[in-house]
Design a protein around this motif. Sequence first.
Motif, short mmCIF file in Angstrom:
data_model
loop_
_atom_site.label_atom_id
_atom_site.label_comp_id
_atom_site.label_asym_id
_atom_site.label_seq_id
_atom_site.Cartn_x
_atom_site.Cartn_y
_atom_site.Cartn_z
N ARG A 1 -14.01 -25.11 -7.06
CA ARG A 1 -14.90 -25.08 -5.64
C ARG A 1 -16.08 -24.81 -6.04
N ARG B 1 -17.81 -27.79 -7.63
CA ARG B 1 -18.49 -28.71 -6.46
C ARG B 1 -19.82 -27.99 -5.97
N TYR B 2 -19.97 -26.59 -5.47
CA TYR B 2 -20.92 -26.11 -4.97
C TYR B 2 -22.26 -26.30 -5.94
N THR B 3 -21.90 -26.05 -7.12
CA THR B 3 -22.95 -26.13 -7.96
C THR B 3 -23.57 -27.32 -8.40
N GLU C 1 -24.84 -25.24 2.79
CA GLU C 1 -23.87 -26.46 2.54
C GLU C 1 -22.57 -26.19 1.70
N ALA C 2 -22.73 -25.22 0.84
CA ALA C 2 -21.77 -25.16 -0.25
C ALA C 2 -20.56 -24.33 0.53
N LEU C 3 -20.66 -23.35 1.41
CA LEU C 3 -19.62 -22.81 1.98
C LEU C 3 -19.23 -23.22 3.27
N THR D 1 -13.35 -26.40 3.68
CA THR D 1 -14.53 -25.61 3.26
C THR D 1 -14.12 -24.24 3.39
N PHE E 1 -20.51 -17.78 -8.22
CA PHE E 1 -21.43 -18.78 -7.89
C PHE E 1 -22.76 -18.62 -8.06
N GLU F 1 -25.49 -21.06 -9.91
CA GLU F 1 -26.45 -21.67 -8.91
C GLU F 1 -28.02 -21.48 -9.16
#
Length: 449
Positions: A114, A117-119, A155-157, A230, A402, A406
């Motif tokens: 995850r 993806r967030y990064t 957006e990420a979470l 999510t 994260f 980030e």
Amino acid sequence: MAEDDAVPTGVPDAPGRLPLLGHLVPLTTRPLPFLRSLADHGPVVRIHLWRRPVHVLTTPELVHRLLVQDASNTEKGFVFDKARGLLGNGLFTSEGAFHLRQRRLVQPAFHRDRIRRYTEAAARRAVAEVSRWEPGRPLPIDRRMHELARDIVVEALFATSLSPVQKDRIDRAVPVVLTGFVRRALYPTARLERLPVPANLRFDAAVRDLRTVVDEIVTDALPHRGPDSTLLTLLLTARDEDTGHAMEPEQVRDEAVSLLLAGTETTATTLAWLFHELARHPGLQDELAEEVRAVAADGTVPWSELPRLERTRQALSETLRLHTPNWILMRRAAAPLEYAGAHLPRGTEILFSPAALHRSPRLYPDPLRFDPDRWRHPGDHTAPKLFIPFGAGRHKCVGESFAWPEMLVIAAAVLAHWRLGPATATPVREATTSATVQPRGPQLIAVPR
Ligand code: HEM
């Protein structure tokens, strides 16, 4: 004497206590020098906020014991008692068995896949953001970083983007809540919080706004409980191991508020300080820009290449040391504790300052100098011994895994495209009106590379 009537013993009072105010003046006007100076008076020192005694741990060994070994004998303390009623019982404010259970439920949102993806999403967003900057115009870097960190966390979470009205509400509410949080901790009596004065009205409105926006986000997420979940859908579908019960939407909302509050100002402030430091160290800035461009010319660093940003990571570590966002953290003894001969009965309020510890000359020679070289050889004996910008123990930052990638991808996006310099020679000041130490002073000027 009954346990609850016991008073701490073996603790010196910090000098300079005023009759009514206690140590409020140095704590609010020059907090970091004041908190650092307490180490000269012993490993545990008592200060007073008005008449409330608070016990400050000044050595890394004791802070480590408090956070790790004594974690099950502590609660979060009086600041969080107040916050819980307002912000809900999310990870940031909760404690005990409830906190541990919620932590287990939230943790899967920070698994490696995850985070990757967030990064990747964060990297794209950061490059889009910096492409809008105007050459040669004063750049309010703090504001830009807050906006970017807010969008990335949402957006990420929560896999959603915000409407302009929602963005505006969050941008106004988060700083007011975090500042009000600190101010209220310093009020002499809870009665002051109920007075209809502008600061209280602003605070109440900000808490309401934040909860409203998060409610809207949670309500939007409710119908989409698909497999590609999510954080919100994870929370909404999670089942308690013991009871099999699902989390109430109200609790999901509290977790979302916690993540939003804990995950935006911290990262944004760290990045703002990094860029202020790089503006004052142009040689280092060029070195980092070269490192970034060797990995990704357009500044969008792929996940697999992040380990190559070694020098940038060192600069971030040094920023987190010298400009540690959290200037105070608190706990309360839930059982009698004994630290370096000081007896702290149940109910004793305890404070420590990661920012002050990170400026201890015992741990970091020449501690006020920004020197990323300290982090060149983390394995050798010159490497710093205590580094807790993300805390430690059971409340250690859930978002750390994260936060690092980030911040790296945001730094890379900026460094690949812009050369930053200070707009004026005025030095940057540290403001501690909020829960984090914020840079105040000149803006930066960005020139294309
Ligand atoms: C530079 C960035 C960050 C710093 C310096 C930081 C710092 C910290 C610290 C010191 C704590 C522990 C507080 C205590 O012991 O009382 C904490 C907890 C927490 N952080 Fe972070 N944080 C950062 C980024 C993030 C991000 C990106 C998120 C989420 C997206 C996040 C979410 C949280 C949460 C929910 C907690 C409460 C954890 C618990 O009590 O179980 N943080 N953070």
